[in-house]
Design a protein around this motif. Structure first.
Motif, PDB file in Angstrom:
ATOM      1  N   VAL A   1     110.204  25.231  29.315  1.00 62.85           N
ATOM      2  CA  VAL A   1     108.875  25.106  29.900  1.00 62.85           C
ATOM      3  C   VAL A   1     108.978  25.314  31.400  1.00 62.85           C
ATOM      4  N   VAL A   2     108.070  26.125  31.935  1.00 62.91           N
ATOM      5  CA  VAL A   2     108.029  26.406  33.361  1.00 62.91           C
ATOM      6  C   VAL A   2     106.576  26.256  33.809  1.00 62.91           C
ATOM      7  N   SER A   3     106.310  25.228  34.630  1.00 63.96           N
ATOM      8  CA  SER A   3     104.916  24.849  34.860  1.00 63.96           C
ATOM      9  C   SER A   3     104.661  24.434  36.295  1.00 63.96           C
ATOM     10  N   ASN A   4     103.465  24.794  36.788  1.00 65.04           N
ATOM     11  CA  ASN A   4     102.982  24.261  38.063  1.00 65.04           C
ATOM     12  C   ASN A   4     102.498  22.832  37.797  1.00 65.04           C
ATOM     13  N   TRP A   5     103.361  21.865  38.026  1.00 68.32           N
ATOM     14  CA  TRP A   5     103.114  20.470  37.644  1.00 68.32           C
ATOM     15  C   TRP A   5     103.953  19.591  38.559  1.00 68.32           C
ATOM     16  N   ASP A   6     103.664  18.309  38.565  1.00 74.12           N
ATOM     17  CA  ASP A   6     104.509  17.393  39.328  1.00 74.12           C
ATOM     18  C   ASP A   6     105.715  16.982  38.488  1.00 74.12           C
TER      19      ASP A   6
ATOM     20  N   VAL B   1     111.064  22.791  33.774  1.00 75.69           N
ATOM     21  CA  VAL B   1     111.153  22.753  35.226  1.00 75.69           C
ATOM     22  C   VAL B   1     109.743  22.854  35.792  1.00 75.69           C
ATOM     23  N   SER B   2     109.473  22.059  36.819  1.00 70.43           N
ATOM     24  CA  SER B   2     108.140  22.043  37.423  1.00 70.43           C
ATOM     25  C   SER B   2     108.177  22.608  38.833  1.00 70.43           C
ATOM     26  N   SER B   3     107.014  23.032  39.294  1.00 71.71           N
ATOM     27  CA  SER B   3     106.905  23.553  40.652  1.00 71.71           C
ATOM     28  C   SER B   3     107.252  22.475  41.675  1.00 71.71           C
TER      29      SER B   3
ATOM     30  N   MET C   1      90.970  15.529  40.356  1.00 71.75           N
ATOM     31  CA  MET C   1      91.752  16.687  39.927  1.00 71.75           C
ATOM     32  C   MET C   1      91.797  17.774  40.985  1.00 71.75           C
ATOM     33  N   THR C   2      90.706  17.923  41.734  1.00 70.35           N
ATOM     34  CA  THR C   2      90.688  18.893  42.826  1.00 70.35           C
ATOM     35  C   THR C   2      91.719  18.521  43.887  1.00 70.35           C
ATOM     36  N   TYR C   3      91.772  17.258  44.224  1.00 68.80           N
ATOM     37  CA  TYR C   3      92.760  16.799  45.200  1.00 68.80           C
ATOM     38  C   TYR C   3      94.171  16.943  44.638  1.00 68.80           C
ATOM     39  N   TYR C   4      94.325  16.561  43.378  1.00 69.41           N
ATOM     40  CA  TYR C   4      95.652  16.631  42.755  1.00 69.41           C
ATOM     41  C   TYR C   4      96.204  18.057  42.774  1.00 69.41           C
ATOM     42  N   ARG C   5      95.382  19.025  42.393  1.00 67.39           N
ATOM     43  CA  ARG C   5      95.852  20.413  42.330  1.00 67.39           C
ATOM     44  C   ARG C   5      96.327  20.899  43.703  1.00 67.39           C
ATOM     45  N   ALA C   6      95.674  20.431  44.747  1.00 66.14           N
ATOM     46  CA  ALA C   6      96.039  20.864  46.096  1.00 66.14           C
ATOM     47  C   ALA C   6      97.318  20.205  46.601  1.00 66.14           C
ATOM     48  N   HIS C   7      97.743  19.115  45.952  1.00 66.13           N
ATOM     49  CA  HIS C   7      98.868  18.350  46.489  1.00 66.13           C
ATOM     50  C   HIS C   7      99.994  18.098  45.487  1.00 66.13           C
ATOM     51  N   CYS C   8      99.863  18.543  44.239  1.00 71.33           N
ATOM     52  CA  CYS C   8     100.843  18.166  43.216  1.00 71.33           C
ATOM     53  C   CYS C   8     102.228  18.743  43.485  1.00 71.33           C
ATOM     54  N   ASP C   9     102.294  19.879  44.169  1.00 76.80           N
ATOM     55  CA  ASP C   9     103.605  20.478  44.394  1.00 76.80           C
ATOM     56  C   ASP C   9     104.463  19.646  45.340  1.00 76.80           C
ATOM     57  N   GLY C  10     103.868  18.686  46.015  1.00 75.92           N
ATOM     58  CA  GLY C  10     104.643  17.791  46.867  1.00 75.92           C
ATOM     59  C   GLY C  10     105.203  16.590  46.134  1.00 75.92           C
TER      60      GLY C  10
ATOM     61  N   ALA D   1     102.899  25.045  30.477  1.00 76.15           N
ATOM     62  CA  ALA D   1     102.539  23.774  29.841  1.00 76.15           C
ATOM     63  C   ALA D   1     101.029  23.685  29.592  1.00 76.15           C
ATOM     64  N   LEU D   2     100.255  23.332  30.614  1.00 72.56           N
ATOM     65  CA  LEU D   2      98.829  23.089  30.429  1.00 72.56           C
ATOM     66  C   LEU D   2      98.096  24.381  30.066  1.00 72.56           C
ATOM     67  N   GLY D   3      97.340  24.324  28.976  1.00 69.24           N
ATOM     68  CA  GLY D   3      96.599  25.486  28.518  1.00 69.24           C
ATOM     69  C   GLY D   3      97.381  26.368  27.578  1.00 69.24           C
ATOM     70  N   THR D   4      98.685  26.167  27.528  1.00 65.87           N
ATOM     71  CA  THR D   4      99.545  26.951  26.633  1.00 65.87           C
ATOM     72  C   THR D   4     100.118  26.055  25.546  1.00 65.87           C
ATOM     73  N   LEU D   5     100.859  25.030  25.955  1.00 61.42           N
ATOM     74  CA  LEU D   5     101.391  24.052  25.010  1.00 61.42           C
ATOM     75  C   LEU D   5     100.520  22.808  24.923  1.00 61.42           C
ATOM     76  N   LEU D   6     100.007  22.373  26.071  1.00 57.28           N
ATOM     77  CA  LEU D   6      99.288  21.104  26.159  1.00 57.28           C
ATOM     78  C   LEU D   6      97.819  21.311  26.492  1.00 57.28           C
TER      79      LEU D   6
END
Length: 243
Positions: free
Chosen positions: A125-130, A150-152, A50-59, A12-17
């Motif tokens: 779409v397969v993305s490390n995202w919430d 599907v998201s991580s 964004m730094t905090y989000y990246r560390a916790h978005c998979d939850g 997703a991010l950087g590829t499509l969005l």
């Protein structure tokens, strides 16, 4: 229809969005709420968020978990803004923060997705995202051009773990690995593809990756592209992905 690939997996991010710089949008969102902040301060606040989000978005794999994460992120923004945001209720800081995030599709993406669908390939779409990945794709006008996403956070695994790719493939009819192409803009995209035994395209929009980079040369080697415009030709090509 004869084609090189039956399924195209897309980051997703950087590829499509794209991500529009959120700092200026935060300045505007706060101004609409009667609070004036400079762009430097807004930028620092959003970087911290964004730094905090990246560390916790998979939850954040459920709507409730996402709401909790957004509350915590808003608290970080308020902390960074300090006295400038002290007059605003926490709910308004949160709303301003969310207003600051814009994820438009890159200019070529809608036409490329339509061309890929014309080949008969399935697109996931397969993305490390919430869990809000689906909302972001919908807001960008892409959901109707895809066969799924599907998201991580939803699966509990993130790229470069190939399990996320396997989860995405579970949304479409089964195909052999050599009929699958993974398209993404980061090392985890390529590494996940290799681990899953599928071909990869590295989208290098800023020309940051050298042609002899091990990420590209493999083995197996990955295709290197400045954007997505050549993807329909690659997918509809006459034979298997080289390398």
């Amino acid at each position: 229809m004869d084609r090189a690939y039956d399924v195209v997996l897309l980051d997703a991010l950087g590829t499509l969005l794209d991500l529009e710089p959120p700092g200026p949008h935060l300045v505007a969102a706060l101004a609409a709420r009667g609070v004036t902040v400079g762009e430097d301060l807004a930028h620092r606040a959003m970087v911290a968020e964004m730094t905090y989000y990246r560390a916790h978005c998979d939850g954040a794999g459920t709507p409730a978990a996402l709401e909790d994460l957004r509350d915590r992120c808003a608290a970080i923004v308020a902390r960074e803004l300090g006295a400038a945001a002290a007059a605003l209720p926490a709910t308004e800081v949160r709303a301003a923060m969310l207003d600051a995030f814009r994820f438009p599709a890159y200019p070529e993406v809608p036409a490329v997705l339509r061309a890929l669908r014309a080949t008969g390939a399935r697109l996931v779409v397969v993305s490390n995202w919430d869990v809000s990945l689906h909302d972001a794709l919908r807001a960008a006008g892409l959901d109707g051009l895809l066969d799924g996403a599907v998201s991580s956070a939803e699966t509990g695994v993130a790229k470069p773990d190939p399990a996320l790719l396997h989860a995405a493939l579970g949304l479409v009819p089964a195909v052999a690995p050599d009929r699958v192409l993974m398209v993404g803009d980061t090392p985890p995209d390529v590494l996940a593809a290799r681990a899953a035994g599928v071909a990869a395209v590295l989208v290098d929009r800023f020309g940051a990756v050298a042609a002899d980079d091990p990420l590209l040369t493999g083995p197996p080697r990955a295709h290197h592209a400045p954007d997505l415009r050549g993807l329909p030709e690659l997918v509809a090509g006459p034979g298997p992905y080289p390398g």
